[in-house]
Every structure is written in C-alpha cells, then in structure tokens.
Design a protein around this motif. Structure first.
Motif, PDB file in Angstrom:
ATOM      1  N   ILE A 143      35.458  -1.994 -76.176  1.00  0.00           N
ATOM      2  CA  ILE A 143      36.057  -3.380 -75.656  1.00  0.00           C
ATOM      3  C   ILE A 143      37.292  -2.903 -75.681  1.00  0.00           C
ATOM      4  N   VAL A 144      38.343  -1.667 -75.984  1.00  0.00           N
ATOM      5  CA  VAL A 144      39.818  -1.460 -75.957  1.00  0.00           C
ATOM      6  C   VAL A 144      39.960  -1.915 -74.156  1.00  0.00           C
ATOM      7  N   GLN A 145      38.729  -1.286 -73.795  1.00  0.00           N
ATOM      8  CA  GLN A 145      39.568  -1.457 -72.057  1.00  0.00           C
ATOM      9  C   GLN A 145      39.018  -3.187 -71.721  1.00  0.00           C
ATOM     10  N   ALA A 146      38.014  -3.151 -72.573  1.00  0.00           N
ATOM     11  CA  ALA A 146      37.560  -5.084 -72.258  1.00  0.00           C
ATOM     12  C   ALA A 146      39.192  -5.985 -72.367  1.00  0.00           C
ATOM     13  N   VAL A 147      39.624  -5.578 -73.389  1.00  0.00           N
ATOM     14  CA  VAL A 147      41.292  -6.336 -74.250  1.00  0.00           C
ATOM     15  C   VAL A 147      42.323  -5.865 -73.151  1.00  0.00           C
ATOM     16  N   ILE A 148      42.858  -4.644 -73.143  1.00  0.00           N
ATOM     17  CA  ILE A 148      43.855  -4.452 -72.110  1.00  0.00           C
ATOM     18  C   ILE A 148      43.335  -4.574 -71.008  1.00  0.00           C
ATOM     19  N   ALA A 149      42.434  -4.795 -70.019  1.00  0.00           N
ATOM     20  CA  ALA A 149      41.766  -5.541 -68.256  1.00  0.00           C
ATOM     21  C   ALA A 149      42.430  -6.927 -68.615  1.00  0.00           C
ATOM     22  N   SER A 189      45.323  -9.035 -66.900  1.00  0.00           N
ATOM     23  CA  SER A 189      44.515 -10.495 -66.500  1.00  0.00           C
ATOM     24  C   SER A 189      45.555 -11.513 -66.409  1.00  0.00           C
ATOM     25  N   PHE A 190      45.561 -11.986 -67.719  1.00  0.00           N
ATOM     26  CA  PHE A 190      45.970 -13.175 -68.490  1.00  0.00           C
ATOM     27  C   PHE A 190      47.572 -13.341 -68.411  1.00  0.00           C
ATOM     28  N   SER A 191      48.301 -11.673 -68.144  1.00  0.00           N
ATOM     29  CA  SER A 191      49.710 -12.277 -67.705  1.00  0.00           C
ATOM     30  C   SER A 191      49.902 -12.734 -65.978  1.00  0.00           C
ATOM     31  N   HIS A 192      49.197 -11.785 -65.337  1.00  0.00           N
ATOM     32  CA  HIS A 192      49.223 -12.130 -64.007  1.00  0.00           C
ATOM     33  C   HIS A 192      48.926 -13.236 -63.220  1.00  0.00           C
ATOM     34  N   LEU A 193      48.658 -14.154 -64.034  1.00  0.00           N
ATOM     35  CA  LEU A 193      47.598 -15.278 -63.962  1.00  0.00           C
ATOM     36  C   LEU A 193      48.979 -16.753 -64.277  1.00  0.00           C
ATOM     37  N   HIS A 194      49.756 -15.921 -66.245  1.00  0.00           N
ATOM     38  CA  HIS A 194      50.837 -16.502 -66.396  1.00  0.00           C
ATOM     39  C   HIS A 194      52.209 -16.770 -65.672  1.00  0.00           C
ATOM     40  N   ASP A 195      51.790 -15.413 -64.701  1.00  0.00           N
ATOM     41  CA  ASP A 195      53.614 -15.113 -63.921  1.00  0.00           C
ATOM     42  C   ASP A 195      53.074 -16.230 -62.839  1.00  0.00           C
ATOM     43  N   LEU A 196      52.065 -16.488 -62.607  1.00  0.00           N
ATOM     44  CA  LEU A 196      51.807 -16.510 -60.944  1.00  0.00           C
ATOM     45  C   LEU A 196      52.023 -18.318 -60.852  1.00  0.00           C
ATOM     46  N   ALA A 197      51.534 -19.171 -62.287  1.00  0.00           N
ATOM     47  CA  ALA A 197      51.757 -20.390 -62.082  1.00  0.00           C
ATOM     48  C   ALA A 197      52.872 -20.615 -62.857  1.00  0.00           C
ATOM     49  N   SER A 198      53.384 -19.355 -63.376  1.00  0.00           N
ATOM     50  CA  SER A 198      55.426 -20.144 -63.938  1.00  0.00           C
ATOM     51  C   SER A 198      56.112 -20.236 -62.509  1.00  0.00           C
ATOM     52  N   ALA A 199      55.797 -19.382 -61.657  1.00  0.00           N
ATOM     53  CA  ALA A 199      56.350 -19.025 -60.592  1.00  0.00           C
ATOM     54  C   ALA A 199      55.786 -19.889 -59.060  1.00  0.00           C
ATOM     55  N   ALA A 200      55.072 -20.596 -59.613  1.00  0.00           N
ATOM     56  CA  ALA A 200      54.296 -21.729 -58.500  1.00  0.00           C
ATOM     57  C   ALA A 200      54.859 -23.705 -59.202  1.00  0.00           C
ATOM     58  N   GLY A 201      55.772 -23.223 -60.082  1.00  0.00           N
ATOM     59  CA  GLY A 201      56.083 -24.555 -60.934  1.00  0.00           C
ATOM     60  C   GLY A 201      55.451 -24.817 -62.045  1.00  0.00           C
ATOM     61  N   GLN A 202      54.841 -23.975 -62.646  1.00  0.00           N
ATOM     62  CA  GLN A 202      53.829 -24.293 -64.481  1.00  0.00           C
ATOM     63  C   GLN A 202      54.390 -23.915 -65.131  1.00  0.00           C
ATOM     64  N   GLY A 203      55.771 -24.539 -65.151  1.00  0.00           N
ATOM     65  CA  GLY A 203      56.484 -23.548 -66.784  1.00  0.00           C
ATOM     66  C   GLY A 203      55.893 -23.974 -68.011  1.00  0.00           C
ATOM     67  N   GLY A 204      56.344 -23.809 -69.076  1.00  0.00           N
ATOM     68  CA  GLY A 204      56.090 -23.902 -70.517  1.00  0.00           C
ATOM     69  C   GLY A 204      54.369 -23.462 -70.847  1.00  0.00           C
ATOM     70  N   TRP A 205      54.100 -24.291 -71.718  1.00  0.00           N
ATOM     71  CA  TRP A 205      52.968 -24.323 -71.982  1.00  0.00           C
ATOM     72  C   TRP A 205      51.413 -24.812 -70.885  1.00  0.00           C
ATOM     73  N   LYS A 206      52.638 -24.823 -69.682  1.00  0.00           N
ATOM     74  CA  LYS A 206      51.511 -24.832 -68.676  1.00  0.00           C
ATOM     75  C   LYS A 206      50.801 -23.699 -68.514  1.00  0.00           C
ATOM     76  N   ALA A 207      51.942 -22.488 -67.797  1.00  0.00           N
ATOM     77  CA  ALA A 207      51.772 -21.716 -67.258  1.00  0.00           C
ATOM     78  C   ALA A 207      50.665 -20.724 -68.434  1.00  0.00           C
ATOM     79  N   TRP A 208      51.089 -20.311 -69.802  1.00  0.00           N
ATOM     80  CA  TRP A 208      50.114 -20.494 -70.743  1.00  0.00           C
ATOM     81  C   TRP A 208      48.495 -21.107 -70.396  1.00  0.00           C
TER      82      TRP A 208
END
Length: 238
Positions: free
Chosen positions: A12-18, A22-41
C-alpha cells in the motif's frame, strides 16, 4: 499474521508513493502545456481512472473467458500517457517551452479519455459461468433413470417366467365363459332368495288380477331386472 500485514502495508505504501509521483508529474506536464488551475489537477485523475477502469474490465473479461482486446488497448493508452508524463518531466523536456504537438496531445486527451471510458462502461459483459452447471445437469439426470429401473425390471420378468401362463389363462377364459349361458337350463333347482320369491309371486298375482291370465315368466323376470338365465328359476316359483 504480522508478516502478512507487513507485506500488505508495504504494498500500500509503495502504491501510494508511486501514485503520488505519477499524479504530480501529470499535473506538472498539463500545467506546462497551458492547462492551468483545476484543469491541471483533473488530468492526472482522468489518466489514473482510465488506467484502473481498463485494468478491472480486462481482468473481468479474462476471468469469464471473453476477449479482452478493447480493455487492453485502453489500458495501454492510459499507461503510455502516464509513462510519457513521467519521462517528459525527468529533465528531457523544457517545461518552459513545450512543443506545439505536446500541447495538442494534452488538449485532446479529455476527448480520448471520455471515449475510452464510455466504451469500457458500455462494453457487453455476459458471464458464461452459469452455462457449465446448466450443461452438467442434463448429464446427471439420464444416468440414474435408465440404469437402475430397466435392469431391475428385466431381471424380474424372466425369473418367474409367467409370460406364457397369462396367455393360456386369457385364452381359457373365453372358452369358460360360454358354458354359463347354457348352464342355467337346468336352473329350476336354483333356489331364489325368499324376498325375491315373494316379489315374483306378487307380480304374478298382480298380472293375474289385472289381465285374468297367468303371468309370463320371462316378463316377470324382465320386470325384476334378472338375467335371461334366471327365467327358468322364476317360472319354477310361479
């Protein structure tokens, strides 16, 4: 028990960390691609939900023996989106100057995810597990019926060997029935019950008083409802 709980906790700990990374990387990429605010989340939630939904439907299809090509395709699409975001944010891509092609892919992802989720939700799912008991039930029914009953009956019939006897008895009965028709000829000796004798005489007296002539034995017998063989017995008491 403690070792099992330790293994579960580690998974469970490993799954939560991974998942968090992954959630953070997707958010950062969406935000860098012009999807700001709640869209990036919303982008990492969409990718992870499609990944989990495709995995569950693929497992269900494989469990019931159905083809899992569609769920496997959407699982690979979601996995490619997650891995692509993780690799892109590893320093190989300048997030301050994202190429136009990546912006198009990120902007078109909601339509792709919606289409894939709709197909997974409305995919035909007909479990074939009940078909096995239905096929085995007819197989169990025929076995006891013919085997147990037929053998016992066939063994019981030849043993007494009474098949030819009924034939002779049935053939003898028609020969034995005609003689009783001619047997009542010497029937004057057959005595009628006293009540019947009184009834015969009463009918004879009634006929004599009405017509003035003796009563016919056959007519008296018919009025009493006796068989024709009893005519002689009735005449003996007139």
């Amino acid at each position: 028990m403690r070792a099992h709980l330790a293994r579960v906790d580690a998974v469970i700990v490993q799954a939560v960390i991974a998942g968090a990374l992954s959630f953070s990387h997707l958010h950062d990429l969406a935000s860098a691609a012009g999807q700001g605010g709640w869209k990036a989340w919303a982008y990492p939630v969409s990718v992870d939900l499609l990944l989990v939904a495709a995995w569950r439907r693929m497992r269900q299809s494989q469990r019931v023996g159905q083809a899992a090509g569609g769920p496997r395709l959407w699982f690979l699409v979601a996995l490619a989106a997650s891995l692509g975001a993780n690799i892109a944010t590893a320093g190989l891509l300048d997030l301050d100057h994202v190429p136009a092609s990546l912006r198009v892919i990120v902007a078109g992802w909601p339509a792709v995810a919606f289409f894939g989720g709709t197909l997974l939700a409305h995919a035909p799912h007909t479990p074939e597990a009940p078909a096995a008991p239905a096929a085995s039930t007819p197989d169990t029914e025929p076995h006891p019926a013919p085997a147990a009953v037929d053998t016992s009956d066939r063994d019981a019939l030849p043993a007494p060997s009474t098949d030819p006897a009924p034939a002779t008895e049935v053939a003898a009965e028609p020969a034995a029935t005609p003689p009783p028709a001619s047997a009542p000829a010497p029937a004057p000796a057959v005595a009628l019950p006293p009540a019947l004798v009184d009834r015969v005489r009463a009918l004879a007296d009634e006929h004599r008083s009405t017509t003035g002539s003796p009563a016919d034995p056959d007519a008296v017998r018919a009025r009493l409802g006796l068989p024709p063989s009893m005519t002689a017995s009735v005449a003996a008491h007139l």
